[in-house]
Design a protein around this motif. Sequence first.
Motif, mmCIF file in Angstrom:
data_model
loop_
_atom_site.group_PDB
_atom_site.id
_atom_site.type_symbol
_atom_site.label_atom_id
_atom_site.label_comp_id
_atom_site.label_asym_id
_atom_site.label_seq_id
_atom_site.Cartn_x
_atom_site.Cartn_y
_atom_site.Cartn_z
ATOM 1 N N GLY A 1 0.804 -1.248 0.020
ATOM 2 C CA GLY A 1 0.104 -0.083 0.086
ATOM 3 C C GLY A 1 0.914 1.295 0.045
ATOM 4 N N LYS A 2 2.036 1.251 0.074
ATOM 5 C CA LYS A 2 3.083 2.461 0.120
ATOM 6 C C LYS A 2 3.438 2.747 -1.215
ATOM 7 C CE LYS A 2 4.466 1.304 4.874
ATOM 8 N NZ LYS A 2 5.846 0.826 5.739
ATOM 9 N N GLU A 3 3.678 4.082 -1.388
ATOM 10 C CA GLU A 3 4.215 4.595 -2.711
ATOM 11 C C GLU A 3 3.125 4.098 -3.906
ATOM 12 O OE1 GLU A 3 7.253 3.260 -0.948
ATOM 13 O OE2 GLU A 3 6.991 4.637 0.324
ATOM 14 N N ALA A 4 1.970 3.864 -3.790
ATOM 15 C CA ALA A 4 1.079 3.291 -4.766
ATOM 16 C C ALA A 4 1.038 4.097 -5.754
ATOM 17 C CB ALA A 4 -0.230 3.120 -4.070
ATOM 18 N N VAL A 5 1.229 3.305 -7.179
ATOM 19 C CA VAL A 5 1.279 4.300 -8.348
ATOM 20 C C VAL A 5 0.487 3.463 -9.417
ATOM 21 C CG1 VAL A 5 3.274 5.217 -7.790
ATOM 22 C CG2 VAL A 5 3.495 3.113 -9.235
ATOM 23 N N GLY A 6 0.032 4.333 -10.578
ATOM 24 C CA GLY A 6 -0.472 3.784 -11.702
ATOM 25 C C GLY A 6 0.450 4.092 -12.757
ATOM 26 N N ALA A 7 0.385 3.556 -13.985
ATOM 27 C CA ALA A 7 1.175 3.785 -14.949
ATOM 28 C C ALA A 7 0.260 3.524 -16.274
ATOM 29 C CB ALA A 7 2.451 3.174 -15.368
ATOM 30 N N MET A 8 0.722 4.370 -17.366
ATOM 31 C CA MET A 8 -0.019 4.010 -18.410
ATOM 32 C C MET A 8 0.911 4.184 -20.002
ATOM 33 S SD MET A 8 -2.681 6.300 -20.811
ATOM 34 C CE MET A 8 -1.198 6.898 -21.924
ATOM 35 N N VAL A 9 1.301 3.147 -20.729
ATOM 36 C CA VAL A 9 1.873 3.445 -21.863
ATOM 37 C C VAL A 9 0.900 3.343 -23.075
ATOM 38 C CG1 VAL A 9 3.816 2.258 -21.040
ATOM 39 C CG2 VAL A 9 2.015 0.839 -22.083
ATOM 40 N N SER A 10 1.429 3.858 -24.331
ATOM 41 C CA SER A 10 0.693 4.121 -25.273
ATOM 42 C C SER A 10 1.533 3.639 -26.327
ATOM 43 C CB SER A 10 0.326 5.793 -25.364
ATOM 44 O OG SER A 10 -0.495 6.005 -26.839
ATOM 45 N N PHE A 11 0.839 2.684 -27.043
ATOM 46 C CA PHE A 11 1.437 2.286 -28.735
ATOM 47 C C PHE A 11 0.670 2.788 -29.842
ATOM 48 C CE2 PHE A 11 4.030 0.035 -25.564
ATOM 49 C CZ PHE A 11 4.747 -0.855 -26.243
ATOM 50 N N TYR A 12 1.415 3.240 -30.754
ATOM 51 C CA TYR A 12 0.631 3.675 -32.007
ATOM 52 C C TYR A 12 1.294 2.885 -33.191
ATOM 53 C CZ TYR A 12 -1.190 6.474 -35.555
ATOM 54 O OH TYR A 12 -1.946 6.758 -36.938
ATOM 55 N N LYS A 13 0.441 2.266 -33.827
ATOM 56 C CA LYS A 13 0.896 1.235 -35.089
ATOM 57 C C LYS A 13 1.890 0.128 -34.424
ATOM 58 C CE LYS A 13 -0.675 4.051 -38.952
ATOM 59 N NZ LYS A 13 -0.725 4.565 -40.045
ATOM 60 N N GLY A 14 1.938 -0.212 -33.263
ATOM 61 C CA GLY A 14 2.706 -1.270 -32.574
ATOM 62 C C GLY A 14 3.921 -0.525 -32.183
ATOM 63 N N ILE A 15 4.234 0.682 -32.367
ATOM 64 C CA ILE A 15 5.485 1.327 -31.815
ATOM 65 C C ILE A 15 5.136 2.088 -30.575
ATOM 66 C CG2 ILE A 15 7.345 2.969 -32.280
ATOM 67 C CD1 ILE A 15 7.080 0.296 -34.243
ATOM 68 N N PRO A 16 6.109 2.009 -29.183
ATOM 69 C CA PRO A 16 5.826 2.691 -28.374
ATOM 70 C C PRO A 16 5.869 4.299 -28.603
ATOM 71 C CG PRO A 16 7.774 1.099 -27.862
ATOM 72 C CD PRO A 16 7.127 1.029 -29.221
ATOM 73 N N ASP A 17 4.937 5.025 -28.106
ATOM 74 C CA ASP A 17 4.837 6.539 -28.260
ATOM 75 C C ASP A 17 4.849 7.085 -26.779
ATOM 76 O OD1 ASP A 17 4.122 8.866 -29.041
ATOM 77 O OD2 ASP A 17 2.111 8.641 -29.400
ATOM 78 N N LYS A 18 6.097 7.241 -26.650
ATOM 79 C CA LYS A 18 6.638 7.536 -25.300
ATOM 80 C C LYS A 18 6.330 9.003 -24.654
ATOM 81 C CE LYS A 18 10.137 4.148 -24.763
ATOM 82 N NZ LYS A 18 11.484 3.721 -24.187
ATOM 83 N N ASN A 19 5.940 9.765 -25.587
ATOM 84 C CA ASN A 19 5.454 11.088 -25.492
ATOM 85 C C ASN A 19 4.196 11.199 -24.911
ATOM 86 O OD1 ASN A 19 7.855 12.339 -26.323
ATOM 87 N ND2 ASN A 19 6.881 12.596 -28.425
ATOM 88 N N ASN A 20 3.413 9.896 -24.992
ATOM 89 C CA ASN A 20 1.986 10.036 -24.372
ATOM 90 C C ASN A 20 1.984 8.978 -23.173
ATOM 91 O OD1 ASN A 20 0.203 11.733 -26.015
ATOM 92 N ND2 ASN A 20 0.920 10.566 -27.564
ATOM 93 N N TYR A 21 2.995 8.526 -22.743
ATOM 94 C CA TYR A 21 3.176 7.678 -21.624
ATOM 95 C C TYR A 21 2.860 8.756 -20.344
ATOM 96 C CZ TYR A 21 5.708 3.935 -23.293
ATOM 97 O OH TYR A 21 6.303 2.865 -24.132
#
Length: 465
Positions: free
Chosen positions: A267-287
């Motif tokens: 329960g400590k330092e609880a975080v969520g993360a979202m990654v975005s892929f466009y046409k199969g490629i990681p779109d790190k600007n939208n993480y």
Amino acid sequence: MDIKEKIKNLPDSPGVYILKDGEGKAIYIGKASSLRKRVTSHFSNVDSPKEEILQKKTIDIEYIPTTTEAEALLWEAALIKEKQPPYNINYRDDKSFPFLKISIEEKFPRVFIGRGKEEKDVLYFGPYSNVRLLKEALKMVRKIFPFRSCRILPKKSCLYYSLKLCPGPCIGKISEEDYRETIHNICLLLEGKKEELEKELMKKMEEKARAQNFEEAAQIRDRLKGLAQLKTLRFGIETVLQELKDVLGLEKVPYRIEAFDLSHLSGKEAVGAMVSFYKGIPDKNNYRRFKIKLSDSFDDFSMLREVIFRRFRRLREEKEEFPDLVLIDGGKAHLEIAYRELNKLGISLEMIALEKGEEKIYTLKKKIILPLDSHILQFLRRIRDEAHRFAITYHKKLHQKTLLKSELDEIKGIGEKRKKALFEYFGSLEEIKKASIEDLAKVKGMNRKIAAHLWQVLRDEREND
């Protein structure tokens, strides 16, 4: 779709491209750090007779996305060898290009890079167009299949064995038979036979599991995971996305996919993360990263509710484009919770969950089980694993900040730099408290005067406890 439109739709990311003539035959194969920019260059200028011919003869373009340009180099060489395109003439000058060589007649074959094809009893792969990229590619292969690279077997293990990049034939840590199997696997990979290799490993893993050799089965599983990080050679991303649409019964091809994962420590330092892929490629600007702050209880369901609500409320308020598919790391219950949060917002999206372990895919209406070597499942796993990596990285960062908030904060002479150095050296506050003045003085940025003062303050605190 005409050539100009196809070039426009190429990704701005690494990969291999194949220029084809009217009969569907490969006339030129190349690699690129940016597929779109490199292929565009073939059609924007006529710098040579070869470029002019390519422009006239090219009717179709196929591409294979890769994680890095180094990976693209391996696939380029394998495809050129297989398809023998007529305009890759530079590769016919074997002497000027590097090869990947395997001393196949040795008891424990050596894998190395060299030029020319003069050596006897050596298996050659290539030639390759860039020695720097070849070295990078070989590092990737070595992490999956550790091999020997030394000229002469030493009498004791070296650094590569310590780093798990060599199986240690010099000290008897691997049999000749098992090492030969590793070399066979490397050869399949270099020949572009990734699917065949994965099927062989999958079969072997199942055999080991049935025989209750769970440690060996786990090693093979880890190698399969490593291979999954290398993008599929035989299936272009367009094909994978189209098949994913059909398998899931989606209305449109899921070009934009967003994946969510959670991380916490009791329960400590609880975080969520979202990654975005466009046409199969990681779109790190939208993480995106989410520090959990609204949930009363830090269980996965509460955290997921908060992350989904915050992400899509913001997209709605800012009138941003929604993804074509949302991927949740979890099972059916996680999926249902995520859907309920979207319903609260009045948003309708395609969403699936991918459950770890048995790798089951859930939609609201059905459960889908694909073969573990399915390229669609590998594609989804790669996205999910990237979300997991991103979440873990963020969680560790927050946890490190918490560690640095300690009893040392109020001690004169111990600023942020010294505090960080102390934690890096000793690992915990308890170990710092146990340290002698001499040990404290060894830490970078400390001196004996500051060390003595710190030791005295910590000793006084212990006596007052």
